[in-house]
Design an enzyme around this catalytic site. Sequence first.
Site, PDB file in Angstrom:
ATOM      1  N   LYS A  15      35.116  18.286   6.835  1.00  0.00           N
ATOM      2  CA  LYS A  15      34.276  17.147   6.475  1.00  0.00           C
ATOM      3  C   LYS A  15      33.148  17.558   5.531  1.00  0.00           C
ATOM      4  O   LYS A  15      32.882  16.877   4.553  1.00  0.00           O
ATOM      5  CB  LYS A  15      33.672  16.498   7.737  1.00  0.00           C
ATOM      6  N   ARG A  90      29.853   9.803  16.054  1.00  0.00           N
ATOM      7  CA  ARG A  90      30.679  10.689  16.853  1.00  0.00           C
ATOM      8  C   ARG A  90      31.004  10.109  18.227  1.00  0.00           C
ATOM      9  O   ARG A  90      31.692  10.738  19.012  1.00  0.00           O
ATOM     10  CB  ARG A  90      29.932  12.001  17.054  1.00  0.00           C
ATOM     11  N   ARG A 129      34.559  31.242  10.937  1.00  0.00           N
ATOM     12  CA  ARG A 129      33.243  30.852  10.468  1.00  0.00           C
ATOM     13  C   ARG A 129      32.215  31.625  11.280  1.00  0.00           C
ATOM     14  O   ARG A 129      32.522  32.170  12.316  1.00  0.00           O
ATOM     15  CB  ARG A 129      33.083  29.348  10.688  1.00  0.00           C
ATOM     16  N   ARG A 131      28.911  30.535  12.405  1.00  0.00           N
ATOM     17  CA  ARG A 131      27.747  29.786  12.817  1.00  0.00           C
ATOM     18  C   ARG A 131      27.504  30.068  14.290  1.00  0.00           C
ATOM     19  O   ARG A 131      28.416  30.467  15.000  1.00  0.00           O
ATOM     20  CB  ARG A 131      28.030  28.299  12.586  1.00  0.00           C
ATOM     21  N   ARG A 142      33.800  22.184  22.020  1.00  0.00           N
ATOM     22  CA  ARG A 142      33.565  21.176  20.978  1.00  0.00           C
ATOM     23  C   ARG A 142      34.833  20.373  20.705  1.00  0.00           C
ATOM     24  O   ARG A 142      34.781  19.185  20.439  1.00  0.00           O
ATOM     25  CB  ARG A 142      33.042  21.830  19.703  1.00  0.00           C
TER      26      ARG A 142
HETATM   27  P1  ADP Z   1      31.410  20.523  13.425  1.00  0.00           P
HETATM   28  O1  ADP Z   1      31.966  19.259  12.849  1.00  0.00           O
HETATM   29  O2  ADP Z   1      32.086  21.743  12.880  1.00  0.00           O
HETATM   30  O3  ADP Z   1      31.334  20.514  14.925  1.00  0.00           O
HETATM   31  P2  ADP Z   1      28.682  19.703  12.789  1.00  0.00           P
HETATM   32  O4  ADP Z   1      27.706  20.430  11.973  1.00  0.00           O
HETATM   33  O5  ADP Z   1      29.137  18.370  12.320  1.00  0.00           O
HETATM   34  O6  ADP Z   1      29.927  20.696  12.927  1.00  0.00           O
HETATM   35  O7  ADP Z   1      28.128  19.524  14.288  1.00  0.00           O
HETATM   36  C1  ADP Z   1      27.588  20.584  15.021  1.00  0.00           C
HETATM   37  C2  ADP Z   1      26.955  20.101  16.313  1.00  0.00           C
HETATM   38  O8  ADP Z   1      25.874  19.191  16.022  1.00  0.00           O
HETATM   39  C3  ADP Z   1      27.854  19.325  17.260  1.00  0.00           C
HETATM   40  O9  ADP Z   1      28.626  20.171  18.089  1.00  0.00           O
HETATM   41  C4  ADP Z   1      26.828  18.508  18.055  1.00  0.00           C
HETATM   42  O10 ADP Z   1      26.197  19.301  19.033  1.00  0.00           O
HETATM   43  C5  ADP Z   1      25.781  18.170  17.030  1.00  0.00           C
HETATM   44  N1  ADP Z   1      26.022  16.865  16.375  1.00  0.00           N
HETATM   45  C6  ADP Z   1      26.347  16.660  15.081  1.00  0.00           C
HETATM   46  N2  ADP Z   1      26.503  15.348  14.822  1.00  0.00           N
HETATM   47  C7  ADP Z   1      26.270  14.703  15.994  1.00  0.00           C
HETATM   48  C8  ADP Z   1      26.292  13.330  16.390  1.00  0.00           C
HETATM   49  N3  ADP Z   1      26.592  12.353  15.531  1.00  0.00           N
HETATM   50  N4  ADP Z   1      26.001  13.042  17.680  1.00  0.00           N
HETATM   51  C9  ADP Z   1      25.691  13.989  18.555  1.00  0.00           C
HETATM   52  N5  ADP Z   1      25.665  15.304  18.262  1.00  0.00           N
HETATM   53  C10 ADP Z   1      25.945  15.666  16.988  1.00  0.00           C
END
Ligand code: ADP
Length: 200
Positions: A15, A90, A129, A131, A142
């Site tokens: 994404k 989400r 990755r 992170r 996740r």
């Molecule tokens: P990825 O898609 O690889 O999990 P992101 O950077 O999109 O990476 O998200 C990392 C973390 O940030 C998620 O595991 C969650 O804890 C938090 N997060 C991101 N977006 C949301 C959201 N819309 N609602 C709740 N938590 C979120």
Amino acid sequence: MGMDLVLLGPPGSGKGTQAAILSEKYRIPAISTGDVLRAQVDAGTPLGKRVKAYLDRGELVPDSLVVDLIQHRLSDPDTQQGFILDGFPRTVPQAEALDGMLAALDRPLDAVLYLQVDPQAVRERLGQRHRGDDLQGVIDHRLEVFLQQTAPLISYYQAQGKLKLIDGAQPPEAVAASIDEVIRRLAGSANGSSRTPSRS
Ligand code: ADP
């Protein structure tokens, strides 16, 4: 034409990569809730400390918190010509909140692009990755959270006729090309359409 897009897909589906490509191509901001949340953590604010606990465990942060962040961000003038949401919504309540915000602005979403990648491929990508939340146990959690809380959005947006399936297993340039095709078709069918004059 303004363009309001959501990128949906499991963690590691690409994404962020596609959001950056789209942002440059259409000159509209890519808004990543993950980035916004990590910035809070890095800033060491009290909010950041709360957020970190969720990120470290691979849990979603509470809906109200991200909804507020997004509501605030969407009121910035650079979103006038459109935006790409990466990582939001989400959960179903987040999607409902977004629909409410956009209805108030009279600018419904144009499309929700769902990047399809099978769980094993995603696990391998995330394992490469580096992170903080890309540790194997956290990755698995996740993915579970995705299946339980985010996957219901597939039928949510399907019901609205907004969902566009994209094969996310292809190389990034091919994924971008598939997205382009979807957007071209949208632009074609939108001819003169549902847009309010103020946003044309
Ligand atoms: P990825 O898609 O690889 O999990 P992101 O950077 O999109 O990476 O998200 C990392 C973390 O940030 C998620 O595991 C969650 O804890 C938090 N997060 C991101 N977006 C949301 C959201 N819309 N609602 C709740 N938590 C979120």
